[in-house]
Design an enzyme around this catalytic site. Structure first.
Site, PDB file in Angstrom:
ATOM      1  N   ARG A 282     -34.869  -8.324 -48.830  1.00 17.24           N
ATOM      2  CA  ARG A 282     -33.887  -7.598 -50.193  1.00 17.24           C
ATOM      3  C   ARG A 282     -34.438  -7.738 -51.476  1.00 17.24           C
ATOM      4  NH1 ARG A 282     -28.077  -9.680 -49.525  1.00 17.24           N
ATOM      5  NH2 ARG A 282     -29.589 -11.951 -50.147  1.00 17.24           N
TER       6      ARG A 282
ATOM      7  N   ASP B 213     -30.541  -4.906 -46.342  1.00 24.57           N
ATOM      8  CA  ASP B 213     -29.742  -6.174 -46.052  1.00 24.57           C
ATOM      9  C   ASP B 213     -29.547  -6.564 -44.373  1.00 24.57           C
ATOM     10  OD1 ASP B 213     -27.372  -7.374 -46.770  1.00 24.57           O
ATOM     11  OD2 ASP B 213     -26.136  -6.570 -48.922  1.00 24.57           O
ATOM     12  N   LEU B 214     -29.436  -7.671 -44.504  1.00 31.93           N
ATOM     13  CA  LEU B 214     -28.620  -8.189 -43.416  1.00 31.93           C
ATOM     14  C   LEU B 214     -26.956  -7.797 -42.707  1.00 31.93           C
ATOM     15  CD1 LEU B 214     -30.835 -12.025 -42.955  1.00 31.93           C
ATOM     16  CD2 LEU B 214     -31.114  -9.420 -41.652  1.00 31.93           C
TER      17      LEU B 214
ATOM     18  N   LYS C 180     -39.307 -21.789 -35.457  1.00 29.23           N
ATOM     19  CA  LYS C 180     -38.672 -23.585 -34.987  1.00 29.23           C
ATOM     20  C   LYS C 180     -38.523 -23.361 -36.665  1.00 29.23           C
ATOM     21  CE  LYS C 180     -40.809 -27.960 -35.996  1.00 29.23           C
ATOM     22  NZ  LYS C 180     -40.820 -27.799 -37.195  1.00 29.23           N
TER      23      LYS C 180
ATOM     24  N   HIS D 199     -46.655 -24.109 -33.282  1.00 32.29           N
ATOM     25  CA  HIS D 199     -48.105 -23.960 -33.855  1.00 32.29           C
ATOM     26  C   HIS D 199     -48.823 -24.561 -33.208  1.00 32.29           C
ATOM     27  CE1 HIS D 199     -47.328 -26.327 -37.693  1.00 32.29           C
ATOM     28  NE2 HIS D 199     -48.543 -26.353 -37.929  1.00 32.29           N
TER      29      HIS D 199
ATOM     30  N   LYS E 132     -53.242 -24.466 -32.600  1.00 29.41           N
ATOM     31  CA  LYS E 132     -55.093 -24.854 -33.022  1.00 29.41           C
ATOM     32  C   LYS E 132     -55.535 -25.476 -32.245  1.00 29.41           C
ATOM     33  CE  LYS E 132     -52.044 -28.108 -35.929  1.00 29.41           C
ATOM     34  NZ  LYS E 132     -52.035 -27.896 -37.674  1.00 29.41           N
TER      35      LYS E 132
ATOM     36  N   HIS F 243     -43.855 -30.460 -31.482  1.00 29.62           N
ATOM     37  CA  HIS F 243     -44.830 -30.702 -31.890  1.00 29.62           C
ATOM     38  C   HIS F 243     -45.883 -31.980 -30.551  1.00 29.62           C
ATOM     39  CE1 HIS F 243     -44.676 -27.992 -34.724  1.00 29.62           C
ATOM     40  NE2 HIS F 243     -44.799 -28.579 -36.191  1.00 29.62           N
TER      41      HIS F 243
ATOM     42  N   LYS G 126     -43.898 -38.721 -42.746  1.00 27.78           N
ATOM     43  CA  LYS G 126     -44.113 -38.338 -44.492  1.00 27.78           C
ATOM     44  C   LYS G 126     -45.248 -39.413 -44.628  1.00 27.78           C
ATOM     45  CE  LYS G 126     -42.636 -33.708 -43.345  1.00 27.78           C
ATOM     46  NZ  LYS G 126     -42.911 -33.239 -43.438  1.00 27.78           N
TER      47      LYS G 126
HETATM   48  C1  BG6 Z   1     -44.154 -28.227 -39.487  1.00 27.72           C
HETATM   49  C2  BG6 Z   1     -42.802 -29.608 -40.168  1.00 27.72           C
HETATM   50  O1  BG6 Z   1     -43.868 -27.742 -38.410  1.00 27.72           O
HETATM   51  O2  BG6 Z   1     -45.425 -29.080 -39.462  1.00 27.72           O
HETATM   52  C3  BG6 Z   1     -43.639 -30.398 -41.307  1.00 27.72           C
HETATM   53  O3  BG6 Z   1     -41.797 -28.891 -39.813  1.00 27.72           O
HETATM   54  C4  BG6 Z   1     -44.723 -30.710 -41.055  1.00 27.72           C
HETATM   55  O4  BG6 Z   1     -42.950 -30.996 -42.006  1.00 27.72           O
HETATM   56  C5  BG6 Z   1     -45.413 -29.443 -40.566  1.00 27.72           C
HETATM   57  O5  BG6 Z   1     -45.445 -31.200 -42.280  1.00 27.72           O
HETATM   58  C6  BG6 Z   1     -47.035 -30.361 -40.383  1.00 27.72           C
HETATM   59  O6  BG6 Z   1     -48.204 -29.375 -39.585  1.00 27.72           O
HETATM   60  P1  BG6 Z   1     -49.874 -28.715 -40.119  1.00 27.72           P
HETATM   61  O7  BG6 Z   1     -50.360 -28.484 -38.981  1.00 27.72           O
HETATM   62  O8  BG6 Z   1     -50.225 -29.454 -41.192  1.00 27.72           O
HETATM   63  O9  BG6 Z   1     -49.781 -30.665 -38.978  1.00 27.72           O
END
Ligand code: BG6
Length: 486
Positions: free
Chosen positions: A47, A90-91, A144, A174, A178, A236, A336
Site C-alpha cells: 500500500r 488495500d487489503l 512463520k 527457513h 539451509k 527450527h 538470544k
Molecule cells: C527466525 C526467528 O525464524 O530465525 C528469529 O524468528 C531468529 O528470532 C532467526 O533470529 C534465526 O535465523 P538464522 O538463520 O539467523 O539462524
C-alpha cells in the site's frame, strides 16, 4: 541452471522487512545466477508505494544494499527490476483484488502467492484471492509464525485449507533451506558408516543448539508476545531434531521425507507438567557484554513490557519413544544474546565398554561427532589417538571436514533455495500441516505451564551461555554442554 518454468510471483507485504532483507535479495540472487525463467515476473503488492516507479525507488534504496555485498552489475540489476509489476492494494478493498486479478491474468506461468505479512492477514488474503478466482492453479507460501498455539494454528490451517489444497500450501521454515541442514540428510543417508551407530545402543546423548548474539532488535513488540519456545523451538529446533533422528526415508520425494519426520514428532514423549522444572529451563537476558560491546537488558528493549516474563532462552530435555531412541536424552537449546552465534549438533557416542589401553579413559573429546551448521559449516569427528613417544598416552584428536575448503563455491542462501523450490513445485523442504500440528502438540504443555506460573524466567547475563539451570539439567545426566568442556 536456467529454469524453464515460467512464473508469476506475487509478493504480499512487498515493502516489509522480510521482503527487503530476505525475499527480494534471494530472488535477485536466483536472477543473477540465471536460475529464473526469462519471462518470470514479480508482482509486488503493497500500500505504501504510490506506483511502480515509487516502488522501484524503494527497491533501489532498500533492497540493493542487501545484495550489493557481492557487487551488482548494472545491467543485471536493470534486468531484475524489469521483472517487477506493482499493484497498490488495500487489503480491506475487494475491488483492489480485482485489479490484482487483472494484472496476474495478463501474466503467464505458475502462480505463487507469497504472504510475507503477519499471520492475522493470512486468512483474509486467502479468502480475497478466492473471491476473485486467484486460488486456482496457484501455490501459496505462508511464513512463520503460523498461529500462536495448536488451536490458532489449526484455525488458520482449516481456513486456508478450505481455499487451497494441502499440496498447494508451502509453509516456510527457513532452517530447512539451509545448505548444512540438507547436508545432514546427505551425511545420514548417503553414508553407510554412521547408520549402524545412529541408535540408542551407541549414542549416549545428543545436543542441538541454536545460539544467537543478537537480541530482539526492532521486533520487541512481536517477540514479547511470542518468546523463544514459539519462535525457535516449535519450528527450527524440532525440525532439526526430526531430521537428526528420523528413519531413512524410502526416497527423497516430499511425502517420504515428511512422513518420517512426522513419525518422530509424534513419538516425542509428552512433557508431564509435574516434571517441567526437570526437563525445561527458561531464561531472559539481562544487560551484559558480548564480545566487548555492552548490550541492554531484554526488559528495557523497545516494545517489551518492563515486567515481561517472556523467555529469550530455552533449554529442554526431550525423549523419543521408539525403538531406535528410547532412553536417549536430547538436549535442545536456543537463546538470544548468548556468548556466540552458532548452530550445532553434538552426537555423543558411548565410551568403549572396557578400556584395554589402561589409564583413565579419556571421555571428553572422544567418540563424538560435531556437526556445525553455522557459521563455517564443518563436520568434526573426535577420536582418541596415541600421543607420540613412549608409553600409551591417549589424546583427543579430530577429523575435520570444512565445507568451504572442499566446495569453494555454489553455496545457496536458504531463502533462494526455498523460493526456487516453490516456483518449481518441490514440497520436500516445506512443513506439512500434520508435522506442524504435532510440533505444537509437543510444546503446548510447556507453554501452558509457563503461562500459568508466577515465577519469572531465570535471568542470565548477555554474553553468557544462559542460566546456570541449563547446565544443572545436563549435570543430572552426567554430561555438560559442549562449550563447558573446553
Ligand atoms: C527466525 C526467528 O525464524 O530465525 C528469529 O524468528 C531468529 O528470532 C532467526 O533470529 C534465526 O535465523 P538464522 O538463520 O539467523 O539462524
Amino acid at each position: 541452471m536456467q529454469n524453464d518454468s515460467n512464473f508469476t510471483f506475487v509478493l504480499f507485504g512487498g515493502t516489509g522487512d522480510l521482503s527487503m532483507r530476505k525475499i527480494l535479495p534471494a530472488l535477485f540472487e536466483a536472477h543473477r545466477g540465471g536460475m529464473l525463467a526469462e519471462g518470470g515476473k514479480i508482482v509486488a503488492v503493497a500500500r505504501a508505494a504510490e506506483d511502480r516507479d515509487a516502488y522501484l525507488d524503494w527497491v533501489n534504496e532498500h533492497v540493493k544494499p542487501h545484495v550489493s555485498k557481492n557487487g551488482v552489475d548494472d545491467a543485471v540489476w536493470k534486468g531484475f527490476l524489469a521483472r517487477f509489476v506493482y499493484v497498490r492494494l488495500d487489503l480491506g478493498k475487494p475491488e483492489d483484488f480485482k485489479l490484482l486479478r487483472d494484472a496476474v491474468n495478463e501474466l503467464g506461468g505458475t502462480r505463487v502467492f507469497y504472504l510475507a505479512t503477519g499471520p492475522s492477514l493470512f486468512v483474509p488474503i486467502c479468502r480475497a484471492l478466492a473471491d476473485v478466482g486467484l486460488n486456482e492453479n496457484a501455490r501459496i507460501v505462508l511464513e512463520k509464525p503460523l498461529g500462536y498455539d495448536l488451536k490458532s494454528s489449526k484455525a488458520i490451517n482449516d481456513a486456508v485449507g478450505e481455499i487451497f489444497a494441502e499440496e498447494q500450501i508451502y509453509r516456510i521454515d527457513h532452517y530447512l533451506g539451509k545448505e548444512p541442514v540438507q547436508n545432514l540428510l546427505a551425511l545420514r543417508f548417503g553414508n553407510a558408516l554412521f547408520e549402524p551407530l545412529w541408535r540408542r545402543e551407541w549414542v549416549e546423548s545428543i545436543q542441538i543448539t541454536i545460539a544467537e548474539e543478537l537480541g530482539v532488535e526492532a521486533r520487541g513488540d512481536f517477540y514479547d508476545n511470542t518468546g523463544a519456545l514459539r519462535d525457535m523451538v516449535q519450528n527450527h529446533l524440532l525440525q532439526l531434531l526430526s531430521i537428526v533422528t528420523m528413519e531413512p526415508p524410502h526416497s527423497m520425494d516430499s511425502d517420504s521425507v515428511r512422513d518420517e519426520k512426522l513419525r518422530v514428532l509424534r513419538a516425542l514423549k509428552p512433557v508431564d507438567p509435574r516434571d517441567i522444572s526437570k526437563v525445561a529451563v527458561r531464561g531472559q537476558y539481562h544487560a551484559g557484554v558480548i564480545k566487548g560491546t555492552s548490550v541492554p537488558a531484554y526488559a528495557t528493549e523497545k516494545g517489551v513490557r518492563p515486567d515481561s516474563h517472556t523467555e529469550t532462552f530455552v533449554a529442554l530435555k526431550v525423549e523419543i519413544e521408539n525403538w531406535r531412541w528410547a532412553g536417549v536424552p536430547f538436549f535442545l537449546r536456543t537463546g538470544k544474546r548468548l556468548a556466540d552465534r552458532t548452530a550445532e549438533i553434538v552426537v555423543n557416542f558411548r565410551p568403549v565398554p572396557h578400556s584395554a589401553l589402561g589409564g583413565t579413559a579419556l571421555r571428553a573429546g572422544a567418540n563424538r561427532l560435531v556437526i556445525r551448521l553455522q557459521p563455517n559449516e564443518t563436520i568434526r569427528l573426535y577420536c582418541l589417538a596415541k600421543q607420540p613417544g613412549e608409553g600409551m598416552n591417549l589424546a583427543s584428536v579430530h577429523l575435520d571436514l570444512a565445507f568451504d575448503k572442499f566446495f569453494k563455491e555454489g553455496q545457496m542462501e536458504a531463502y533462494q533455495r526455498l523460493l526456487l523450490d516453490v516456483i518449481n513445485g518441490r514440497l520436500a523442504l516445506f512443513v506439512r500441516r500434520d508435522e506442524q500440528e504435532a510440533a505444537w502438540r509437543y510444546v503446548e504443555p510447556i507453554l501452558d505451564e509457563w503461562a500459568a506460573s508466577q515465577k519469572p524466567p531465570k535471568p542470565y547475563a548477555s554474553g553468557t551461555w544462559g542460566p546456570a539451570a541449563a547446565s544443572a539439567m545436563l549435570a543430572q545426566h552426567g554430561t555438560c554442554w559442549l562449550e563447558e568442556e573446553n
